[in-house]
Design a protein around this motif. Structure first.
Motif, PDB file in Angstrom:
ATOM      1  N   HIS A   1       0.763  -1.230   0.075  1.00  0.00           N
ATOM      2  CA  HIS A   1       0.172  -0.099  -0.175  1.00  0.00           C
ATOM      3  C   HIS A   1       0.998   1.321  -0.202  1.00  0.00           C
ATOM      4  CE1 HIS A   1      -3.700  -2.059   0.116  1.00  0.00           C
ATOM      5  NE2 HIS A   1      -3.226  -3.070   0.754  1.00  0.00           N
ATOM      6  N   LYS A   2       1.924   1.365   0.659  1.00  0.00           N
ATOM      7  CA  LYS A   2       2.915   2.271   0.429  1.00  0.00           C
ATOM      8  C   LYS A   2       3.234   2.436  -0.779  1.00  0.00           C
ATOM      9  CE  LYS A   2       4.694   1.028   5.230  1.00  0.00           C
ATOM     10  NZ  LYS A   2       4.074   2.182   6.127  1.00  0.00           N
ATOM     11  N   ALA A   3       3.885   1.365  -1.531  1.00  0.00           N
ATOM     12  CA  ALA A   3       4.350   1.727  -2.801  1.00  0.00           C
ATOM     13  C   ALA A   3       3.307   2.206  -3.929  1.00  0.00           C
ATOM     14  CB  ALA A   3       4.890   0.231  -3.468  1.00  0.00           C
TER      15      ALA A   3
ATOM     16  N   THR B   1       2.989   6.543   4.877  1.00  0.00           N
ATOM     17  CA  THR B   1       2.252   6.634   6.055  1.00  0.00           C
ATOM     18  C   THR B   1       0.960   5.648   5.965  1.00  0.00           C
ATOM     19  OG1 THR B   1       0.798   8.314   5.387  1.00  0.00           O
ATOM     20  CG2 THR B   1       2.949   9.000   6.248  1.00  0.00           C
ATOM     21  N   VAL B   2       0.638   4.957   4.912  1.00  0.00           N
ATOM     22  CA  VAL B   2      -0.299   4.128   4.937  1.00  0.00           C
ATOM     23  C   VAL B   2       0.223   2.830   5.324  1.00  0.00           C
ATOM     24  CG1 VAL B   2      -1.681   5.613   3.306  1.00  0.00           C
ATOM     25  CG2 VAL B   2      -0.401   3.781   2.460  1.00  0.00           C
ATOM     26  N   GLY B   3      -0.959   1.812   5.579  1.00  0.00           N
ATOM     27  CA  GLY B   3      -0.316   0.362   5.895  1.00  0.00           C
ATOM     28  C   GLY B   3       0.735   0.381   6.962  1.00  0.00           C
ATOM     29  N   ASP B   4       0.185   1.366   8.119  1.00  0.00           N
ATOM     30  CA  ASP B   4       1.110   1.698   9.072  1.00  0.00           C
ATOM     31  C   ASP B   4       1.068   0.438  10.148  1.00  0.00           C
ATOM     32  OD1 ASP B   4      -1.352   3.122   9.478  1.00  0.00           O
ATOM     33  OD2 ASP B   4      -0.660   2.675  11.539  1.00  0.00           O
ATOM     34  N   VAL B   5       2.009   0.315  11.010  1.00  0.00           N
ATOM     35  CA  VAL B   5       2.175  -0.706  11.986  1.00  0.00           C
ATOM     36  C   VAL B   5       0.686  -1.043  12.592  1.00  0.00           C
ATOM     37  CG1 VAL B   5       3.196  -1.337  14.101  1.00  0.00           C
ATOM     38  CG2 VAL B   5       4.636  -0.745  12.193  1.00  0.00           C
ATOM     39  N   ASP B   6       0.071  -0.091  12.941  1.00  0.00           N
ATOM     40  CA  ASP B   6      -0.918  -0.483  14.043  1.00  0.00           C
ATOM     41  C   ASP B   6      -2.220  -0.606  12.946  1.00  0.00           C
ATOM     42  OD1 ASP B   6       0.266   0.340  15.953  1.00  0.00           O
ATOM     43  OD2 ASP B   6      -1.132   2.058  16.788  1.00  0.00           O
ATOM     44  N   THR B   7      -2.179  -0.319  11.804  1.00  0.00           N
ATOM     45  CA  THR B   7      -3.367  -0.653  10.806  1.00  0.00           C
ATOM     46  C   THR B   7      -3.221  -2.153  10.513  1.00  0.00           C
ATOM     47  OG1 THR B   7      -3.617   1.638   9.886  1.00  0.00           O
ATOM     48  CG2 THR B   7      -4.173  -0.297   8.411  1.00  0.00           C
TER      49      THR B   7
ATOM     50  N   ASP C   1       6.878   4.357   8.671  1.00  0.00           N
ATOM     51  CA  ASP C   1       5.386   4.904   8.319  1.00  0.00           C
ATOM     52  C   ASP C   1       5.746   6.474   8.210  1.00  0.00           C
ATOM     53  OD1 ASP C   1       4.840   2.297   8.327  1.00  0.00           O
ATOM     54  OD2 ASP C   1       4.048   2.533  10.420  1.00  0.00           O
ATOM     55  N   MET C   2       6.893   6.901   7.810  1.00  0.00           N
ATOM     56  CA  MET C   2       7.122   8.324   7.571  1.00  0.00           C
ATOM     57  C   MET C   2       7.678   8.645   6.245  1.00  0.00           C
ATOM     58  SD  MET C   2       9.055   8.989  11.303  1.00  0.00           S
ATOM     59  CE  MET C   2       9.155  10.725  11.150  1.00  0.00           C
TER      60      MET C   2
ATOM     61  N   LEU D   1       9.911   2.926   1.925  1.00  0.00           N
ATOM     62  CA  LEU D   1       9.807   4.243   1.895  1.00  0.00           C
ATOM     63  C   LEU D   1       8.899   4.945   0.903  1.00  0.00           C
ATOM     64  CD1 LEU D   1      13.767   4.576   2.422  1.00  0.00           C
ATOM     65  CD2 LEU D   1      12.113   5.191   4.050  1.00  0.00           C
ATOM     66  N   ALA D   2       8.365   4.243  -0.157  1.00  0.00           N
ATOM     67  CA  ALA D   2       7.217   4.628  -0.740  1.00  0.00           C
ATOM     68  C   ALA D   2       7.805   5.577  -1.723  1.00  0.00           C
ATOM     69  CB  ALA D   2       6.056   5.326  -0.256  1.00  0.00           C
ATOM     70  N   SER D   3       9.071   4.956  -2.388  1.00  0.00           N
ATOM     71  CA  SER D   3       9.691   5.708  -3.480  1.00  0.00           C
ATOM     72  C   SER D   3       9.036   5.936  -4.721  1.00  0.00           C
ATOM     73  CB  SER D   3      11.143   5.036  -3.838  1.00  0.00           C
ATOM     74  OG  SER D   3      11.954   4.681  -2.828  1.00  0.00           O
ATOM     75  N   GLY D   4       7.760   5.208  -4.851  1.00  0.00           N
ATOM     76  CA  GLY D   4       6.812   5.543  -5.961  1.00  0.00           C
ATOM     77  C   GLY D   4       7.267   4.621  -7.226  1.00  0.00           C
TER      78      GLY D   4
END
Lengths: 437, 437
Positions: free
Chosen positions: A333-335, A341-347, B89-90, B289-292
Motif C-alpha cells: 500500500h505504501k508503494a 504513512t499508509v499501511g502503518d504498523v497499527d493498521t 511509516d514516515m 519508503l514509498a519511492s513510488g
C-alpha cells in the motif's frame, strides 16, 4: 489447567497496548466438549492478585519472548498445500486450466484430509489460531482442523458446474446444508457456505446460499472482484460490477465475508461499508497472480469496512505465513500510493488480531522468540513484529487455553509429523508424478 | 578440514541445476591468512571418487536439507541494525531529518562496531555469505565482518558535507584512500569507495572517487536515482538525469555498483548496460519508503545488466533477510507489470546466487531445513526456496570452507551473542532513550 507465562519481555494486546516485563494468565473459566471460555489477564503479581497457588499452574518462561494475540487468516484453501509450487509464474487462466484444476480433480477425500492437516500444522507453526477456509471435501477439513485444535470457519464450496464432491448443483447445496446442520452448534469450529464467485455461481445459487446462511446464522464466504476480467465480463453482460450485482440480488450483509475485492470502485467500497460486509485482503496472492489492481485499503478503512488479511491458498502464495503477509500488506500500500504513512504498523496489526471477524473471541496467545539478531534491538516491538519478524519466529502457541506449539515444536510429536509428510509425499508422487526418483 | 555433507535431499547449484539425493564435498585446496581456495563438488560416492578417507572429513548430515550457494546482499548499511524500528511509516525527508540523521550523529566507532556485529550475525543466520556495505566508521565494519567471517565489500562513504568520521571532505577522501590501501590486498574482505549519491557529492568528488577506484582496482558503490525528487532536481538544475550525468562526468564503468535505480528511463538502462554498471535492486526498502517508481528489472535484464538484490539498511526494511527479499522481488514485478511470468523463480535465484558481482567466487554452502510444514511437499524445490521459505529456514552456513552456523546455532556460542545483545541494548538506551524502563 490455568497457564502462567512468566517474565515476558513484551506483550502486545489486541487493543495494541504494549506492556513490558509482565506476566500473562490464561484461565479456562468454563469448558465442555464444544466450547470453552478462556480469559486472558495481563499484569504483574497475578498469582497473588488472582489468589492462585503456583503449584496448580502450568508455568511457561516468557524470558526473551513477546506475547501477542493469536493471528487470523481470513481467506485460504488449506488442502492446496498439496499443490504448493506445482505451478508458478504463469498467467492465471493457464495456471488454473493446465495445472490447478486437472490436479485438483485427482484428489480424494483422504488426500484433502492430509493436505488439511499439513495446512493446519503450518498455520499453527506460524501463530495462526483461527482461519476462514473454502475447499471441497469440507468434512475432511473440519476433521483435520479439530484434530490439530485450531479455530476454523470451514466453508462448503458451491460452484454451479460442480466440485469433486458432486457435479450436481442441487445435490451440492443439499450436502452443504447437511454439513452446516451437523456442525452448526460447534463453537470452536464453525461451518459456512461458500459460493465460489459471481462468475461461477448464478443469481439463484447466491440467493439460495444466502438463505442457508441466514437460516443457520453462519458466514457466507465468497470471492469478489479478484480479477479485472471478471469485472469487465459482468459489466459487458449485465451492466453491473460484482459488488453492485451482489447488492442488487440481496446477498450483501454482515454475514458475508468477501475475499480479494481488488477491482472495485469507491462507490462499491461504500456499498460494502453500508452492508457491513467483511473483507479479506490477500495482497501476496494478488501480487503473485498479477491481478493488477490493488485492494483500496485506505478507502475501505475510511468508510469503516472491517478488513482482515488472508494468505489465499498455498498454491498461489506459496505459504500460510500471516507475519510475512503483514509486511507485504504494509509495503504494497505504501508503494501503490507513493505514501509511506499508509499501511502503518497499527493498521496492519489490527487486521490480523481480528479473529472476531470470524466470530471467535481472541483469547489465544502467541509467543514470539525475540532472541534472534533480526529482532534486536527493540526500539519498537510492534514495528519488529510487522517489519522484521517472520512465521518461524513463533515459539509457542496457546489456543483455547491449550499449548499446541512449544519451543517451536508441535505437541503432536515427531512421529505424527513424519507420518503426515510421508503420506503427502506418497500423494504427490502418485497423483502428480513428482516424487523421490 | 574437508567437509562432506551427506545424503542431501536436494541441491540447487549456482547454475540452478537441481540434484536429488546427493552429497557435497567442500574442499579447501589452498589457504593462507587472507585467502583460501575452496572447491565445491556435488555428486554421489564422492569419498571414493576423490580418494579420501572418511576419518579425515568433517561430516554433516544432509537429511531433510536442501543445499544451495551462499546468498549475496548487494546493498546495505548494517550498523543501522541499531536504528531498526526507530521510525517507520514516515515521509522520507522527515524520516531522515527527524529520526535517522539526528540519531546517527550520536553513534561512536564502538557503537558502529557492535551494530555491525549484529548485522553480520543476522546475515549469517539468514544464509548471506557476502555483502556490499556503505556506512561510516568503515574500519569498525571491516573488523566486525572479519570477526564473524563473512565476505564483505566495505565501502568508505563520502559525502561533501561530511560524515561522523570527518566534516572535512578532503580529509575524508584521504581517510578513504588510507582505508583502501590498508585493506586492498585482502581477499575475503575488500575495501571500496562509496560516494553517497549525486545529490550529496559534487562532480569533483565523484571524479576523485573514480580515480581512487581505478587506481586500487576496487568497487565504487553509490546510490543512484532512489527518489523522484532527486531526479527532478537534477533535471531542473543541469538538464540531465542521474545516469546521464554520471556517464557525462566519466564515472560509469564496470567497477561501479549502483543501488536502487528506481526512477530511470529506458535510455538510462541502455547506458548502464553499455558501461557494464552493476546494479543492486532494493525492492523492500523502495516499497517501504514509498519511492513510488519500480526499478525496471525486465528492461535491465533484457539489456544484459548484471542485477542483484539488496536489503538496504535495517532501518528501512527492517531486516536483512534476502530470502524474504527474493519473494518481494518476484511479487513486486509481477504486480507492477500485471504479468505473473516476470520475476520468475530462476530470474530471482540468479540475482541472489551472485557473489561474483562483488568479486567473490561463490564457494559457500547454505543448508535449508526443509523439514517444516511450509516447505512440504516439494513439488518444486526452487519454488519453495523463492516463495515459501524465509531466512529462519537456514540451518547451516559454510563460508570459505568454515562452518559458521550449524543447526541454526552460531558457532560463537550463547555468551558471545548475549554480550552483543546486552551491549546493543545499552547503546539504544543511552543514545536513543529507549530501554528497559
Amino acid at each position: 489447567m490455568t497457564i502462567l507465562v512468566e517474565n515476558l519481555d513484551y506483550v502486545v494486546d489486541k487493543k495494541l497496548n504494549v506492556y513490558k516485563n509482565v506476566d500473562i494468565l490464561i484461565k479456562k473459566e468454563y469448558e465442555n466438549e464444544n466450547e470453552n471460555i478462556t480469559k486472558i489477564i495481563i499484569g504483574k503479581n497475578l498469582v497473588k492478585k488472582e489468589n492462585l497457588n503456583k503449584n496448580d499452574l502450568k508455568i511457561i518462561n516468557g524470558k526473551n519472548k513477546c506475547a501477542m494475540p493469536g493471528l487470523t487468516n481470513t481467506h485460504t484453501h488449506i488442502p492446496m498445500t498439496l499443490l504448493r509450487g506445482i505451478a508458478d509464474d504463469m498467467i492465471l487462466q493457464n495456471w488454473l486450466n493446465e495445472k490447478i484444476w486437472p490436479n485438483e480433480a485427482k484428489l480424494t477425500e483422504e488426500d484433502v484430509y492430509y493436505g488439511s492437516l499439513l495446512g493446519c500444522l503450518e498455520m499453527l507453526r506460524f501463530g495462526i489460531t483461527s482461519f476462514n477456509e473454502m475447499y471441497f471435501f469440507s468434512e475432511e477439513i473440519m476433521n483435520a482442523t479439530k484434530q490439530i485444535g485450531l479455530k476454523g470457519v470451514i466453508g462448503f464450496p458451491i460452484i454451479d458446474f460442480g466440485t469433486p464432491e458432486s457435479k450436481d448443483l442441487n445435490k451440492l447445496l443439499k450436502m452443504a446444508e447437511n454439513f452446516i446442520k451437523k456442525h452448526k452448534n460447534e463453537k470452536i469450529v464453525k461451518p459456512a457456505i461458500a459460493p465460489h464467485a459471481p462468475y461461477t455461481c448464478s443469481k439463484e445459487t447466491y440467493i439460495k446460499c444466502k438463505e442457508i446462511a441466514d437460516e443457520y446464522n453462519i458466514l457466507l464466504h465468497t470471492h469478489i472482484s479478484e480479477t479485472r476480467y471478471e469485472v469487465v465480463e459482468m459489466e459487458n453482460n449485465i451492466k453491473m460490477r460484482p459488488v453492485e450485482y451482489l447488492e442488487n440480488i440481496g446477498v450483501l450483509d454482515s454475514n458475508v465475508i468477501g475475499a480479494h475485492l481488488v477491482w472495485i470502485t469507491k462507490d462499491e467500497v461504500k456499498k460494502l461499508a453500508r452492508h457491513n460486509v467483511k473483507v479479506s485482503h490477500c495482497p501476496g496472492s494478488n501480487m503473485k497472480l498479477a491481478s493488477g489492481g490493488v485492494m483500496p485499503l485506505v478507502e475501505m478503512l475510511n468508510e469503516g469496512v472491517n478488513v482482515s488479511i488472508g494468505t489465499d491458498g498455498p498454491a498461489s502464495n506459496n505459504n500460510l505465513d500471516i507475519l510475512e503477509e503483514m509486511k507485504i500488506t504494509a509495503l504494497l500500500h505504501k508503494a501503490h500510493r507513493w505514501d509511506p504513512t499508509v499501511g502503518d504498523v497499527d493498521t496492519v496489526l489490527n487486521m490480523v488480531f481480528n479473529s472476531e471477524i470470524l466470530g471467535f473471541e481472541n483469547n489465544d496467545i502467541v509467543l514470539l522468540d525475540i532472541n534472534s539478531p533480526h529482532l534486536r534491538p527493540v526500539n519498537n516491538i510492534k514495528s519488529n513484529i510487522v517489519y522484521s519478524a517472520n512465521g518461524n519466529d513463533v515459539d509457542t502457541v496457546i489456543v483455547n487455553g491449550e499449548v499446541l506449539l512449544k519451543n517451536k515444536k508441535f505437541i503432536f510429536g515427531d512421529k505424527f509429523l513424519n507420518d503426515v509428510y510421508k503420506k503427502i509425499d506418497k500423494i504427490i508422487k502418485e497423483k502428480f508424478n513428482i516424487g523421490e526418483n
